[in-house]
Design an enzyme around this catalytic site. Structure first.
Site, PDB file in Angstrom:
ATOM      1  N   PHE A  88       0.860  -1.324  -0.098  1.00  0.00           N
ATOM      2  CA  PHE A  88       0.092   0.008   0.008  1.00  0.00           C
ATOM      3  C   PHE A  88       0.783   1.373  -0.153  1.00  0.00           C
ATOM      4  O   PHE A  88       2.032   1.234   0.507  1.00  0.00           O
ATOM      5  CB  PHE A  88      -0.821   0.025   1.387  1.00  0.00           C
ATOM      6  CG  PHE A  88      -2.069   0.977   1.207  1.00  0.00           C
ATOM      7  CD1 PHE A  88      -2.883   0.703   0.505  1.00  0.00           C
ATOM      8  CD2 PHE A  88      -1.870   2.121   1.931  1.00  0.00           C
ATOM      9  CE1 PHE A  88      -4.030   1.741   0.332  1.00  0.00           C
ATOM     10  CE2 PHE A  88      -3.015   3.166   1.913  1.00  0.00           C
ATOM     11  CZ  PHE A  88      -4.224   2.759   1.225  1.00  0.00           C
ATOM     12  N   ASP A 104       1.166  -5.424   8.392  1.00  0.00           N
ATOM     13  CA  ASP A 104       0.021  -4.465   8.231  1.00  0.00           C
ATOM     14  C   ASP A 104      -1.102  -5.245   7.970  1.00  0.00           C
ATOM     15  O   ASP A 104      -1.380  -6.119   7.145  1.00  0.00           O
ATOM     16  CB  ASP A 104       0.152  -3.709   6.989  1.00  0.00           C
ATOM     17  CG  ASP A 104      -0.728  -2.610   6.788  1.00  0.00           C
ATOM     18  OD1 ASP A 104      -1.982  -3.133   7.047  1.00  0.00           O
ATOM     19  OD2 ASP A 104      -0.340  -1.480   6.409  1.00  0.00           O
ATOM     20  N   TYR A 120     -11.422   0.711  10.231  1.00  0.00           N
ATOM     21  CA  TYR A 120     -12.593   1.322   9.581  1.00  0.00           C
ATOM     22  C   TYR A 120     -13.056   0.418   8.090  1.00  0.00           C
ATOM     23  O   TYR A 120     -13.955   0.583   7.476  1.00  0.00           O
ATOM     24  CB  TYR A 120     -12.550   2.542   9.004  1.00  0.00           C
ATOM     25  CG  TYR A 120     -11.247   3.137   8.181  1.00  0.00           C
ATOM     26  CD1 TYR A 120     -11.093   2.633   7.056  1.00  0.00           C
ATOM     27  CD2 TYR A 120     -10.210   3.744   9.057  1.00  0.00           C
ATOM     28  CE1 TYR A 120      -9.781   2.850   6.244  1.00  0.00           C
ATOM     29  CE2 TYR A 120      -8.739   3.761   8.350  1.00  0.00           C
ATOM     30  CZ  TYR A 120      -8.879   3.543   6.980  1.00  0.00           C
ATOM     31  OH  TYR A 120      -7.690   3.772   6.174  1.00  0.00           O
ATOM     32  N   LYS A 121     -12.318  -0.734   8.017  1.00  0.00           N
ATOM     33  CA  LYS A 121     -12.477  -1.573   7.033  1.00  0.00           C
ATOM     34  C   LYS A 121     -13.425  -2.647   7.529  1.00  0.00           C
ATOM     35  O   LYS A 121     -14.562  -2.559   7.655  1.00  0.00           O
ATOM     36  CB  LYS A 121     -11.096  -1.984   6.385  1.00  0.00           C
ATOM     37  CG  LYS A 121     -10.425  -1.019   5.783  1.00  0.00           C
ATOM     38  CD  LYS A 121      -8.932  -1.076   5.187  1.00  0.00           C
ATOM     39  CE  LYS A 121      -8.382   0.025   4.479  1.00  0.00           C
ATOM     40  NZ  LYS A 121      -7.139  -0.180   4.310  1.00  0.00           N
ATOM     41  N   ARG A 128     -12.200  -3.461  -7.878  1.00  0.00           N
ATOM     42  CA  ARG A 128     -12.372  -4.295  -6.332  1.00  0.00           C
ATOM     43  C   ARG A 128     -13.439  -4.731  -6.094  1.00  0.00           C
ATOM     44  O   ARG A 128     -14.337  -3.901  -5.901  1.00  0.00           O
ATOM     45  CB  ARG A 128     -11.476  -3.557  -5.565  1.00  0.00           C
ATOM     46  CG  ARG A 128      -9.938  -3.584  -5.890  1.00  0.00           C
ATOM     47  CD  ARG A 128      -9.286  -3.392  -4.174  1.00  0.00           C
ATOM     48  NE  ARG A 128      -9.655  -2.459  -3.771  1.00  0.00           N
ATOM     49  CZ  ARG A 128      -9.251  -1.826  -2.567  1.00  0.00           C
ATOM     50  NH1 ARG A 128      -8.419  -2.214  -1.834  1.00  0.00           N
ATOM     51  NH2 ARG A 128      -9.806  -0.752  -2.027  1.00  0.00           N
TER      52      ARG A 128
HETATM   53  C1  PLP Z   1      -6.239   1.194   4.024  1.00  0.00           C
HETATM   54  C2  PLP Z   1      -4.889   0.928   4.467  1.00  0.00           C
HETATM   55  C3  PLP Z   1      -3.976   2.157   5.030  1.00  0.00           C
HETATM   56  C4  PLP Z   1      -4.797   3.071   5.453  1.00  0.00           C
HETATM   57  O1  PLP Z   1      -3.846   4.047   6.263  1.00  0.00           O
HETATM   58  P1  PLP Z   1      -4.355   5.286   6.869  1.00  0.00           P
HETATM   59  O2  PLP Z   1      -3.688   5.860   7.546  1.00  0.00           O
HETATM   60  O3  PLP Z   1      -5.611   4.758   7.671  1.00  0.00           O
HETATM   61  O4  PLP Z   1      -5.227   6.108   5.744  1.00  0.00           O
HETATM   62  C5  PLP Z   1      -2.744   1.535   5.209  1.00  0.00           C
HETATM   63  N1  PLP Z   1      -2.213   0.561   4.744  1.00  0.00           N
HETATM   64  C6  PLP Z   1      -2.882  -0.609   4.147  1.00  0.00           C
HETATM   65  C7  PLP Z   1      -2.187  -1.984   3.636  1.00  0.00           C
HETATM   66  C8  PLP Z   1      -4.368  -0.465   3.820  1.00  0.00           C
HETATM   67  O5  PLP Z   1      -4.810  -1.325   3.366  1.00  0.00           O
END
Ligand code: PLP
Length: 423
Positions: free
Chosen positions: A139, A216, A241-242, A390
């Site tokens: 990400f 992560d 939040y996911k 997705r």
């Molecule tokens: C959604 C996501 C993030 C998001 O990070 P935020 O700080 O909440 O914006 C980070 N890493 C991964 C792998 C994600 O899927």
């Protein structure tokens, strides 16, 4: 449309109805706000739907806690909330014994704090350890942070090149780590392909090379089994939040294995991480345990809703959730093969269930336009460049009938965008 197409659609509708009727998690869908509408939601892996119970909890908090307790709330309960919710999440979602999980800042900020703390500890113990290992399809925030920390601390990034429709394998990691490795940063589920990494094996490979590994868990927390303690994780960070339905911008969680806590110093030294928060002392001394990984005032309102999903996951069991998740992605893949492959769509996700998380990516050059068209019709997937649609199938809130409706809508949108049914 030919008679054969019509028959296939009727068969698929019957299959979806049968799967919904026998789904032990089926009744849970009604606990989510909006599930009664005809909207198709394919993005619960990005922002989960709210539970009715969370709306009540938030309302109650404003009236009874914030409104009545006012500043006393901090002493009475709010100061402990990041640790209490962290422990509950640790138990129900990530296989962590108490005292190792805390709700903190955003995912990005927690990743920064833990990656930098781990790099500094490793580099101090062995100055030859100067590399942070990360994959090219991780990400963006993870990749950007790693580059920033390497630049800031005089380290360097060691990139693992990965196939965008797959992810980091044991062989790829083995080739990247060595006596120069300080930290490895990997996603358990790749945000693009949905590839599910073999976390226990990769953890062992990193640790055998003398590195610390940070997982992560953004796309895995709440969708697949995670055994942080049993698999020997060093560090982990994940979104709430996911799949945990904490609401837009709800704060992330951090896991630090007990054995590392005392040795790690995170870089954002704030008063909430200090040994005696209200001593207001002349200099910073880190608190023992997980408190040291906090920095400022905890975002209490933001961490309320996720408690309801953590409770729901504890009641349901992550094994049953994973089973439904696999059934949903298999159903979607079968529909993609039947409805979309003839239009030139390919599946950029693993076909083997054991290597796949809760979402799949469908690849076609028209997917950006297809996504825009679908959103206007209340079918909500998301789009990831280049050409990736997705399909996120949040197992607690998604039905098979909803999945079928959405896949048919993808087919119709592709045809409307001029995708050629003759291939
Ligand atoms: C959604 C996501 C993030 C998001 O990070 P935020 O700080 O909440 O914006 C980070 N890493 C991964 C792998 C994600 O899927």
């Amino acid at each position: 449309m030919t008679t054969a197409d019509t028959r296939t659609e009727i068969d698929a509708a019957a299959e979806a109805a049968a799967l919904d009727a026998t789904d032990p998690l089926g009744p849970l869908r009604a606990e989510f706000i909006g599930a009664e509408t005809s909207l198709v939601y394919f993005d619960g892996n990005s922002l989960g739907r709210p539970l009715h119970r969370s709306a009540e909890r938030l309302q109650r908090f404003v009236h009874e806690q914030w409104g009545e307790r006012l500043i006393r709330g901090w002493d009475e309960s709010w100061m402990d909330l990041p640790f209490e919710i962290g422990d509950a999440l640790g138990r129900a979602v990530i296989g962590a014994a108490p005292g190792q999980t805390v709700i903190g800042d955003s995912t990005t900020v927690l990743l920064y704090k833990l990656i930098r703390a781990a790099f500094d500890a490793q580099h101090a113990a062995d100055p030859g350890r100067i590399e942070i290992v990360v994959d090219t399809d991780n990400f963006p925030t993870d990749r950007y942070l790693v580059e920033g920390i390497a630049a800031e601390r005089g380290g360097r990034v060691r990139w693992i090149e990965v196939d965008r429709s797959s992810g980091v394998t044991a062989d790829a990691l083995r080739a990247a780590v060595g006596p120069q490795t300080a930290v490895v940063v990997l996603s358990q589920i790749a945000y693009r392909s949905g590839f599910l990494a073999d976390a226990p094996t990769l953890t062992r490979i990193a640790q055998d090379a003398g590195a610390l590994i940070l997982w992560d868990l953004c796309h895995s927390a709440g969708s697949v089994e995670i055994e942080s303690d049993a698999w020997g994780f060093d560090l982990a960070v994940g979104c709430t939040y996911k799949y945990l339905n904490g609401g837009p911008g709800s704060p992330a969680f951090a896991y630090v294995a007990q054995r590392h806590q005392a040795a790690l110093a995170q870089p954002i030294q704030g008063w909430m991480g200090a040994a005696d928060v209200f001593a207001m002392g002349p200099e910073y001394a880190p608190a023992p345990g997980m408190r040291r990984f906090l920095s400022g005032t905890p975002p209490i309102v933001g961490m309320l809703a996720l408690q309801d999903t953590v409770e729901l996951i504890e009641r349901t069991g992550i094994a049953a959730i994973r089973e439904k998740s696999i059934a949903l992605t298999e159903f979607a893949i079968r529909r993609a093969d039947a409805l979309l492959a003839p239009l030139g769509v390919t599946i950029a996700s693993p076909r083997t269930a054991a290597e796949r998380g809760g979402h799949i990516t469908l690849q076609h050059p028209s997917m950006r336009a297809v996504t825009a068209r679908l959103w206007t019709r209340d079918v909500i997937p998301d789009y990831r460049d280049p050409g990736g649609l997705r399909i996120g199938l949040s197992p607690l809130s998604t039905s098979f009938a909803e999945t079928l409706t959405g896949m048919l809508a993808v087919r119709d949108a592709l045809v409307a965008e001029g995708a050629d049914p003759t291939g």
